[in-house]
Design a protein around this motif. Structure first.
Motif, short mmCIF file in Angstrom:
data_model
loop_
_atom_site.label_atom_id
_atom_site.label_comp_id
_atom_site.label_asym_id
_atom_site.label_seq_id
_atom_site.Cartn_x
_atom_site.Cartn_y
_atom_site.Cartn_z
N ASN A 1 -5.32 -1.65 1.34
CA ASN A 1 -5.57 -2.46 0.13
C ASN A 1 -5.56 -1.66 -1.17
OD1 ASN A 1 -5.92 -4.89 1.64
ND2 ASN A 1 -8.01 -4.23 2.15
N CYS A 2 -4.99 -0.47 -1.14
CA CYS A 2 -4.96 0.35 -2.36
C CYS A 2 -4.01 -0.22 -3.41
CB CYS A 2 -4.57 1.79 -2.05
SG CYS A 2 -2.89 1.97 -1.39
N CYS B 1 1.23 3.31 -3.25
CA CYS B 1 0.11 4.07 -3.79
C CYS B 1 0.36 5.58 -3.77
CB CYS B 1 -1.16 3.77 -3.01
SG CYS B 1 -1.68 2.04 -3.14
N THR C 1 -1.91 7.73 -3.20
CA THR C 1 -2.59 8.09 -1.96
C THR C 1 -2.75 6.82 -1.13
OG1 THR C 1 -3.85 9.79 -3.15
CG2 THR C 1 -4.63 9.19 -0.95
N SER D 1 -3.66 3.91 1.24
CA SER D 1 -4.81 3.52 2.05
C SER D 1 -4.87 2.01 2.07
CB SER D 1 -6.11 4.11 1.46
OG SER D 1 -6.32 3.62 0.15
N THR E 1 -3.19 -3.30 -8.61
CA THR E 1 -2.98 -1.99 -9.27
C THR E 1 -1.52 -1.72 -9.63
OG1 THR E 1 -2.81 -0.93 -7.09
CG2 THR E 1 -4.99 -0.96 -8.12
N LYS F 1 -2.86 5.26 -9.76
CA LYS F 1 -2.99 4.82 -8.37
C LYS F 1 -1.66 4.46 -7.71
CE LYS F 1 -7.71 3.06 -8.76
NZ LYS F 1 -8.60 1.89 -8.53
N ASP G 1 0.82 -1.22 0.00
CA ASP G 1 0.00 0.00 0.00
C ASP G 1 0.85 1.27 0.00
OD1 ASP G 1 -2.22 -1.62 0.04
OD2 ASP G 1 -2.49 -1.50 2.23
#
Length: 240
Positions: free
Chosen positions: A176-177, A170, A172, A174, A181, A187, A167
């Protein structure tokens, strides 16, 4: 009276120099500690050469700190033996500083490989690492706004889907961001941490080298003042 006045001037110049020298020793110690902390807070490095330069600089700073005090006493008391010993110690310190600068310059060229090896090791050990270990790498990626060593794809073994990243990668962060991805630029940071880290560490090493060279130049002046005062004391002139 002209020579006596000149010796008085040399005496007080040497005393002033040693006070500045004492401050330089303190500054050099602080810079060395900052570089050492910066290197080991940023990376888990097992290559001993990475710590060589900063440790030498810290050692020199501590020695300078005490030698400067010794020089102040010798100048103030007009003690020929103390001033002579101060000049000898100053010369030896300059030699060690030159060696430290050479080590720092050589290490500068080796930095890229050390960073690459360290990042690879940290990424491979992330899943089974301790909470503190993970926190260190997460903080690195968040602060540097980067992901992986050379790119986010370095985390291909992180998740079972082969498309997830921590995470901290990422844009941003957060919960499980980073799941699924890895290649989504909107992201997840796609740039690796290698180049940013090398630039960061080279900047710190450059400051160490510059500080060592400036202090070495001041030390040459200290040796000159010491020799002048030694000659005045030995000639039997009274220096008040």
């Amino acid at each position: 009276m002209g020579v006596e006045g000149g010796m008085k001037c040399v005496k007080f110049l040497l005393f002033l120099f040693n006070f500045i020298f004492w401050l330089c020793g303190l500054a050099l110690t602080v810079i060395g500690i900052m570089v050492q902390i910066g290197i080991h807070k940023t990376l888990t490095i097992h290559d001993a050469s990475a710590s060589g330069g900063p440790i030498v600089i810290i050692g020199i700073g501590v020695v300078i700190f005490f030698v400067a005090f010794f020089g102040c006493c010798g100048a103030w008391k007009e003690n020929y033996c103390m001033v002579t010993m101060f000049a000898i110690l100053l010369f030896l310190i300059i030699v060690v500083e030159i060696a430290a600068v050479i080590v720092g310059y050589i290490y500068r060229d080796k930095l890229s490989n050390v960073v690459q090896d360290s990042l690879t090791e940290m990424i491979s050990g992330y899943k089974n690492g301790t909470a503190d270990f993970k926190k260190t790498l997460d903080k690195l990626q968040e602060d540097m706004k980067c992901c992986g060593g050379n790119s986010s794809s370095d985390w291909k073994n992180f998740g079972s889907d082969g498309n997830s990243v921590p995470d901290s990668c990422c844009v941003t962060p957060s919960a499980n961001c980073g799941k699924g991805t890895m290649t989504v630029a909107a992201k997840v940071h796609q740039k690796g941490c290698h180049d940013a880290l090398v630039a960061f560490l080279r900047k710190h090493l450059l400051w160490v080298i510059v500080a060592a060279l400036i202090i070495a130049a001041l030390q040459v002046l200290g040796i000159v003042f010491s020799c002048l005062l030694m000659r005045g004391i030995r000639s039997g002139y009274e220096v008040m």
